[in-house]
Design a protein around this motif. Structure first.
Motif, PDB file in Angstrom:
ATOM      1  N   ARG A  10       0.815  -1.211   0.000  1.00 56.81           N
ATOM      2  CA  ARG A  10       0.000   0.000   0.000  1.00 56.81           C
ATOM      3  C   ARG A  10       0.848   1.261   0.000  1.00 56.81           C
ATOM      4  N   ARG A  11       1.950   1.243  -0.722  1.00 59.02           N
ATOM      5  CA  ARG A  11       2.780   2.433  -0.828  1.00 59.02           C
ATOM      6  C   ARG A  11       2.263   3.317  -1.959  1.00 59.02           C
ATOM      7  N   GLY A  12       2.711   4.538  -1.987  1.00 56.96           N
ATOM      8  CA  GLY A  12       2.325   5.439  -3.065  1.00 56.96           C
ATOM      9  C   GLY A  12       2.533   6.883  -2.653  1.00 56.96           C
ATOM     10  N   HIS A  13       2.306   7.774  -3.609  1.00 57.18           N
ATOM     11  CA  HIS A  13       2.413   9.208  -3.347  1.00 57.18           C
ATOM     12  C   HIS A  13       1.231   9.894  -4.007  1.00 57.18           C
ATOM     13  N   VAL A  14       0.585  10.794  -3.281  1.00 59.00           N
ATOM     14  CA  VAL A  14      -0.599  11.493  -3.752  1.00 59.00           C
ATOM     15  C   VAL A  14      -0.299  12.989  -3.785  1.00 59.00           C
ATOM     16  N   THR A  15      -0.562  13.617  -4.921  1.00 60.06           N
ATOM     17  CA  THR A  15      -0.387  15.062  -5.033  1.00 60.06           C
ATOM     18  C   THR A  15      -1.746  15.702  -5.297  1.00 60.06           C
ATOM     19  N   VAL A  16      -2.107  16.659  -4.455  1.00 60.51           N
ATOM     20  CA  VAL A  16      -3.409  17.324  -4.550  1.00 60.51           C
ATOM     21  C   VAL A  16      -3.189  18.822  -4.700  1.00 60.51           C
ATOM     22  N   THR A  17      -3.828  19.427  -5.682  1.00 60.07           N
ATOM     23  CA  THR A  17      -3.851  20.876  -5.814  1.00 60.07           C
ATOM     24  C   THR A  17      -5.195  21.363  -5.296  1.00 60.07           C
ATOM     25  N   ASN A  63      -1.107  24.690  -3.280  1.00 66.41           N
ATOM     26  CA  ASN A  63      -2.162  25.701  -3.179  1.00 66.41           C
ATOM     27  C   ASN A  63      -2.350  26.348  -4.550  1.00 66.41           C
ATOM     28  N   ARG A  64      -3.374  25.896  -5.283  1.00 66.83           N
ATOM     29  CA  ARG A  64      -3.640  26.392  -6.630  1.00 66.83           C
ATOM     30  C   ARG A  64      -5.142  26.560  -6.812  1.00 66.83           C
ATOM     31  N   ASP A  65      -5.535  27.547  -7.604  1.00 64.93           N
ATOM     32  CA  ASP A  65      -6.933  27.767  -7.979  1.00 64.93           C
ATOM     33  C   ASP A  65      -6.998  28.030  -9.472  1.00 64.93           C
ATOM     34  N   GLY A  66      -8.201  27.917 -10.035  1.00 64.77           N
ATOM     35  CA  GLY A  66      -8.431  28.331 -11.412  1.00 64.77           C
ATOM     36  C   GLY A  66      -7.500  27.686 -12.424  1.00 64.77           C
ATOM     37  N   GLU A  67      -6.905  28.535 -13.276  1.00 62.54           N
ATOM     38  CA  GLU A  67      -6.058  28.039 -14.357  1.00 62.54           C
ATOM     39  C   GLU A  67      -4.829  27.300 -13.832  1.00 62.54           C
ATOM     40  N   GLU A  68      -4.309  27.729 -12.693  1.00 62.51           N
ATOM     41  CA  GLU A  68      -3.144  27.052 -12.133  1.00 62.51           C
ATOM     42  C   GLU A  68      -3.499  25.629 -11.710  1.00 62.51           C
ATOM     43  N   ALA A  69      -4.693  25.445 -11.148  1.00 62.29           N
ATOM     44  CA  ALA A  69      -5.147  24.104 -10.780  1.00 62.29           C
ATOM     45  C   ALA A  69      -5.347  23.250 -12.030  1.00 62.29           C
ATOM     46  N   GLN A  95      -3.816  23.565 -14.899  1.00 64.07           N
ATOM     47  CA  GLN A  95      -2.513  23.238 -15.455  1.00 64.07           C
ATOM     48  C   GLN A  95      -1.823  22.136 -14.669  1.00 64.07           C
ATOM     49  N   SER A  96      -2.007  22.126 -13.353  1.00 63.64           N
ATOM     50  CA  SER A  96      -1.408  21.091 -12.519  1.00 63.64           C
ATOM     51  C   SER A  96      -1.939  19.707 -12.886  1.00 63.64           C
ATOM     52  N   LEU A  97      -3.213  19.632 -13.238  1.00 60.86           N
ATOM     53  CA  LEU A  97      -3.779  18.352 -13.676  1.00 60.86           C
ATOM     54  C   LEU A  97      -3.320  18.006 -15.085  1.00 60.86           C
ATOM     55  N   LEU A  98      -3.297  19.001 -15.955  1.00 57.65           N
ATOM     56  CA  LEU A  98      -2.940  18.753 -17.352  1.00 57.65           C
ATOM     57  C   LEU A  98      -1.504  18.253 -17.504  1.00 57.65           C
ATOM     58  N   ASN A  99      -0.585  18.798 -16.711  1.00 61.86           N
ATOM     59  CA  ASN A  99       0.814  18.382 -16.848  1.00 61.86           C
ATOM     60  C   ASN A  99       1.206  17.283 -15.864  1.00 61.86           C
ATOM     61  N   HIS A 100       0.191  16.682 -15.227  1.00 58.83           N
ATOM     62  CA  HIS A 100       0.397  15.559 -14.306  1.00 58.83           C
ATOM     63  C   HIS A 100       1.206  15.952 -13.076  1.00 58.83           C
ATOM     64  N   ALA A 101       1.259  17.246 -12.769  1.00 53.10           N
ATOM     65  CA  ALA A 101       1.912  17.675 -11.538  1.00 53.10           C
ATOM     66  C   ALA A 101       1.044  17.356 -10.328  1.00 53.10           C
ATOM     67  N   ALA A 102      -0.259  17.162 -10.538  1.00 53.97           N
ATOM     68  CA  ALA A 102      -1.180  16.805  -9.464  1.00 53.97           C
ATOM     69  C   ALA A 102      -2.113  15.704  -9.949  1.00 53.97           C
ATOM     70  N   LEU A 159      -7.977  14.679 -14.088  1.00 52.75           N
ATOM     71  CA  LEU A 159      -7.842  14.744 -15.538  1.00 52.75           C
ATOM     72  C   LEU A 159      -8.679  13.648 -16.177  1.00 52.75           C
ATOM     73  N   LYS A 160      -9.513  14.022 -17.136  1.00 51.74           N
ATOM     74  CA  LYS A 160     -10.402  13.060 -17.786  1.00 51.74           C
ATOM     75  C   LYS A 160      -9.587  12.016 -18.537  1.00 51.74           C
ATOM     76  N   GLY A 161      -9.957  10.758 -18.347  1.00 48.32           N
ATOM     77  CA  GLY A 161      -9.286   9.669 -19.056  1.00 48.32           C
ATOM     78  C   GLY A 161      -8.035   9.164 -18.382  1.00 48.32           C
ATOM     79  N   ARG A 162      -7.597   9.830 -17.327  1.00 43.94           N
ATOM     80  CA  ARG A 162      -6.393   9.372 -16.633  1.00 43.94           C
ATOM     81  C   ARG A 162      -6.768   8.350 -15.567  1.00 43.94           C
ATOM     82  N   THR A 163      -6.085   7.209 -15.573  1.00 42.84           N
ATOM     83  CA  THR A 163      -6.248   6.224 -14.517  1.00 42.84           C
ATOM     84  C   THR A 163      -5.315   6.586 -13.377  1.00 42.84           C
ATOM     85  N   LEU A 164      -5.878   6.941 -12.250  1.00 41.64           N
ATOM     86  CA  LEU A 164      -5.071   7.397 -11.129  1.00 41.64           C
ATOM     87  C   LEU A 164      -4.312   6.237 -10.487  1.00 41.64           C
TER      88      LEU A 164
END
Length: 300
Positions: free
Chosen positions: A90-97, A127-133, A135-142, A275-280
């Motif tokens: 049950r290891r892993g790393h979770v990034t949330v914006t 800590n991100r809102d709006g376009e920054e949030a 972008q974080s999903l789009l580039n897989h940073a979160a 992100l739509k279509g991404r398997t987390l």
């Protein structure tokens, strides 16, 4: 796996804008990291980075490559997470914006709860809102976004959206502190301590002020809800926050929160999206499930 290491090097340099800073994070020497990048550029026969006076930035070719690199890194994390899950580690790393409103209480509480069952899962909170949030999903940073506004692009999947009451926050000895609910116009008789215009709460209050034909003039504005809360604790000013941000307000002496009662101004919505279509990765998917269940139970 050797390619993934190079991808991680490029990703870290791109995020920091500096080979030296990236080397510190990657625990290698700057000269060794630079040699790895030069070798990659020689192999590709194009520069990946433009060397600047005080750092580096992605070249045109680098901009094209970085999306592929980050997708490969995300896929590798997904595979590692699945392998760990199969082995029972049950290891892993979770990034949330996420919006600032969920930072003081909600996120710490949810992470503590999750790590009781999965102590080897680690977290990064942005800590991100709006376009920054977005972008974080789009580039897989979160992996996940928890924001007080819908993500605008069709690339995102909303996992849950729950209403969030807006509260007026003030000193416990404020003239309005004994009320059980307030009209927004009642608050306008006092100095206002507001978040900046980029925050959704401010935007909702601005829209309602326009309907009332009243000019919204803050006495103080800031990018920090913690600052605003501490400011009003010692003054006659009034601030505004979501209920999720003031749930444990009793922890702060001399401050109280009272809900607004006009339907058009008293509610916004909190969204959890990916992100739509991404398997987390497994850990991220399980944490998302926990967040959705908690929000639906409390506010759904």
């Amino acid at each position: 796996m050797r390619n993934l290491k190079v991808y991680r090097y490029v990703d870290t340099i791109a995020r920091t804008g500096s080979i030296r800073k990236a080397a510190e994070l990657l625990a290698i020497t700057p000269s060794a990291l630079n040699r790895r990048i030069l070798a990659l550029e020689e192999e590709l026969e194009v520069p990946v980075f433009e060397r600047l006076g005080r750092g580096v930035r992605l070249s045109t070719a680098g901009e094209l490559l970085i999306d592929m690199f980050r997708k490969q890194l995300a896929e590798a994390e997904l595979t590692k997470s699945r392998i760990a899950d199969l082995s029972g580690l049950r290891r892993g790393h979770v990034t949330v914006t996420c919006s600032q409103a969920v930072l003081p209480y909600f996120m710490p509480e949810q992470i503590r709860r999750f790590q009781k069952d999965f102590p080897d899962v680690t977290f990064s909170i942005l800590n991100r809102d709006g376009e920054e949030a977005e972008q974080s999903l789009l580039n897989h940073a979160a992996d996940l976004a928890i924001v007080f506004e819908p993500l605008k692009q069709s690339d995102f999947q909303t996992l849950v959206a729950v209403p969030q009451p807006i509260h007026a926050v003030m000193s416990s000895d404020h003239p309005l502190s004994g009320e059980t609910s307030l009209k927004f116009i009642d608050c306008l008789a006092y100095p206002l301590a507001l978040p900046t215009r980029t925050y959704a709460v401010r935007q909702i209050l601005q829209i309602y002020s326009d309907r009332l034909a009243v000019k919204l003039e803050p006495s103080v504005e800031a990018e920090s809800y913690i600052f605003l809360r501490n400011f009003v604790a010692g003054s006659s000013a009034i601030a505004f926050e979501l209920q999720i941000g003031v749930k444990a307000l009793s922890l702060h002496n001399n401050t109280t929160a009272i809900p607004l009662k006009e339907a058009s101004v008293s509610y916004g919505s909190l969204y959890v999206a990916q992100l739509k279509g991404r398997t987390l990765p497994v850990a991220s998917a399980r944490f998302a499930q926990q967040i959705v269940e908690v929000l639906e139970t409390e506010w759904g």
